[in-house]
Motif scaffolding. Sequence first.
Motif, PDB file in Angstrom:
ATOM      1  N   LYS A   1      38.190 -15.711  14.141  1.00 34.08           N
ATOM      2  CA  LYS A   1      38.015 -14.771  13.034  1.00 34.08           C
ATOM      3  C   LYS A   1      39.058 -13.656  13.000  1.00 34.08           C
ATOM      4  CE  LYS A   1      33.221 -15.913  12.337  1.00 34.08           C
ATOM      5  NZ  LYS A   1      31.901 -15.475  11.935  1.00 34.08           N
TER       6      LYS A   1
ATOM      7  N   GLN B   1      39.975 -12.989   9.408  1.00 32.99           N
ATOM      8  CA  GLN B   1      39.051 -12.138   8.660  1.00 32.99           C
ATOM      9  C   GLN B   1      39.278 -10.663   8.977  1.00 32.99           C
ATOM     10  OE1 GLN B   1      35.409 -14.745   9.665  1.00 32.99           O
ATOM     11  NE2 GLN B   1      34.790 -13.505   7.922  1.00 32.99           N
TER      12      GLN B   1
ATOM     13  N   ASN C   1      38.607 -13.890   3.033  1.00 34.21           N
ATOM     14  CA  ASN C   1      38.580 -15.227   3.626  1.00 34.21           C
ATOM     15  C   ASN C   1      37.432 -15.265   4.626  1.00 34.21           C
ATOM     16  OD1 ASN C   1      39.444 -13.814   5.888  1.00 34.21           O
ATOM     17  ND2 ASN C   1      41.556 -14.419   5.644  1.00 34.21           N
ATOM     18  N   PHE C   2      37.060 -16.438   5.093  1.00 32.21           N
ATOM     19  CA  PHE C   2      36.017 -16.525   6.095  1.00 32.21           C
ATOM     20  C   PHE C   2      36.087 -17.857   6.822  1.00 32.21           C
ATOM     21  CE2 PHE C   2      34.319 -17.308   1.882  1.00 32.21           C
ATOM     22  CZ  PHE C   2      33.673 -18.528   1.990  1.00 32.21           C
TER      23      PHE C   2
ATOM     24  N   GLU D   1      33.779 -20.994   8.277  1.00 28.03           N
ATOM     25  CA  GLU D   1      32.488 -21.670   8.145  1.00 28.03           C
ATOM     26  C   GLU D   1      32.481 -22.882   9.065  1.00 28.03           C
ATOM     27  OE1 GLU D   1      29.714 -21.213   6.023  1.00 28.03           O
ATOM     28  OE2 GLU D   1      30.575 -19.249   5.593  1.00 28.03           O
TER      29      GLU D   1
END
Length: 151
Positions: free
Chosen positions: A20, A23, A50-51, A53
Amino acid sequence: MAVKQGRRILINKDLCQGCKNCQLACMAEHTGNKSVLLLDLENRANQARNFIEPGNDGKPVPILCRHCDDPACVTACMSGAMTKNPYTGEVSCDINKCAGCWMCVMSCPFGIIQPDRVNGTRAVKCDFCAGRHIPRCVEACPTGAITMEQR
């Protein structure tokens, strides 16, 4: 609409380790001090564009705006806030024109466009870190899962 030149962020999901960093870098870039070290994660105004998943196999997958060749968000936008620059290929949102109808949110096939978390009155999406040559998410990715293509 043919793009004459421009940039595109590419994703190699096999290299993503779900750290992350992308992010955090995105959130930091869109704050006043631009520092990850000074980032207030409890401030709802600090919102990543953004991310990460989990994919179908449970492995992390970076989700970023693709600045699509034929962007559904631009087609769906009734206020004219979403546009695609024919020369750079960048899909952008003019927050002064955004009516907060969320047609772009509903039409994005990647689910990357979100309402802002503070007021819920405008769309939030990748702006390629406006003014930067290389977006912060690309710079912050330690594995090379996120790269940039220059056309």
